[in-house]
Design a protein around this motif. Sequence first.
Motif, PDB file in Angstrom:
ATOM      1  N   UNK A 176      -5.104 -10.938   5.031  1.00 43.96           N
ATOM      2  CA  UNK A 176      -4.025 -10.564   4.114  1.00 43.96           C
ATOM      3  C   UNK A 176      -3.265  -9.325   4.528  1.00 43.96           C
ATOM      4  N   UNK A 177      -3.159  -9.073   5.846  1.00 40.32           N
ATOM      5  CA  UNK A 177      -2.421  -7.919   6.344  1.00 40.32           C
ATOM      6  C   UNK A 177      -0.931  -8.246   6.380  1.00 40.32           C
ATOM      7  N   UNK A 178      -0.099  -7.324   5.904  1.00 36.89           N
ATOM      8  CA  UNK A 178       1.344  -7.556   5.876  1.00 36.89           C
ATOM      9  C   UNK A 178       2.002  -7.276   7.223  1.00 36.89           C
TER      10      UNK A 178
ATOM     11  N   UNK B 132       4.545  -1.542  25.565  1.00 37.49           N
ATOM     12  CA  UNK B 132       3.490  -2.465  25.141  1.00 37.49           C
ATOM     13  C   UNK B 132       3.100  -2.337  23.677  1.00 37.49           C
ATOM     14  N   UNK B 133       3.800  -1.520  22.898  1.00 41.47           N
ATOM     15  CA  UNK B 133       3.468  -1.377  21.476  1.00 41.47           C
ATOM     16  C   UNK B 133       4.352  -2.333  20.667  1.00 41.47           C
ATOM     17  N   UNK B 134       3.701  -3.191  19.901  1.00 42.99           N
ATOM     18  CA  UNK B 134       4.398  -4.266  19.198  1.00 42.99           C
ATOM     19  C   UNK B 134       4.027  -4.276  17.722  1.00 42.99           C
ATOM     20  N   UNK B 135       5.017  -4.480  16.868  1.00 36.31           N
ATOM     21  CA  UNK B 135       4.773  -4.718  15.447  1.00 36.31           C
ATOM     22  C   UNK B 135       4.703  -6.221  15.219  1.00 36.31           C
ATOM     23  N   UNK B 136       3.732  -6.644  14.409  1.00 35.47           N
ATOM     24  CA  UNK B 136       3.499  -8.071  14.143  1.00 35.47           C
ATOM     25  C   UNK B 136       3.392  -8.295  12.644  1.00 35.47           C
ATOM     26  N   UNK B 137       3.895  -9.451  12.189  1.00 36.82           N
ATOM     27  CA  UNK B 137       3.752  -9.782  10.779  1.00 36.82           C
ATOM     28  C   UNK B 137       3.799 -11.302  10.611  1.00 36.82           C
TER      29      UNK B 137
END
Length: 310
Positions: A144-146, A274-279
Amino acid sequence: MAEQIGLERLTGLIAFARAGSLGSYTAAAKSLSISPSAVSKSVQRLERQLGVSLFTRTTRSLVLTPEGRELHERALGLLRAAEEIEQMAMAARSEPSGPLRIAAPLPIGIHLIAPALPAFRRLHPRVTVDLRLSDHVVDLVAEGIDIAVRIGDPVDSRLLSRRLAPHRLCCFASPAYLAERGTPAHPDELTGHDTVSLRYQNTGRMLRWPFRIGGREIELVPPSGMVVDVSDALVAMLAAGGGIGISASFIAAPHVARGALVPVLADFAVERHTVTALWPESRRANPAVRAFLAHLSAAFATEAATGAPA
């Protein structure tokens, strides 16, 4: 009475879906913001209603029974549908609000996300933030991570992603160490120095030190007298005179600002994208997720431009 039974069964299916994915009532309770006993009672009630055992219970974890495995994927589909309904309702409100669950690795969470959250909350006071820091990869859908921030290329096709601003990898050492041992002018000279190296917690592998030399990038793994698996501990060792080590500039920045560390071999430092935001897809229209993505992108861009967190 039929409506009450239906609601209880729905609650039980949601609790079962989370517990089956996470392997424990405690983890499921945390993700659902309820007590472990409430999860346990909901699952037990569901088992009585269905007439089957869903879990084999051990002292350490829950294991799905054959019947439980067959039902679990369907229960996950129900959970995803319920979350999509919730997200659609939230999107109908123009102002970001409600809970926002964020997952990140320790160094990024401590040095970039945590300092940016008070400003985000001042802009969006109706959003409640739950920041979860761990170097272990979490399943966003199951837990349940946004939104999550990760280092490395995305591998989960169920997730949407956005690449954030690059970060700089550079060597650092304390002024006292360099005064005693001298300052290397080239990566080849590291062999004559004490070094501190980082070992990844999730793989057990050593971080390879990258350098840009003559238009190409090379990687070294110098012999080290000290190895550690937390980035903040590594820079603390360097600040205490432990030798030379490599770190992301945003982790070393507080030590550099107070003069405890100085850059070494800065002409050979490299940038990493290499830093990525995911949703999850279900969070695409969530106003709080959209607002935080914009805020996060600005924070990372500021760090990339100034070398200090926003």
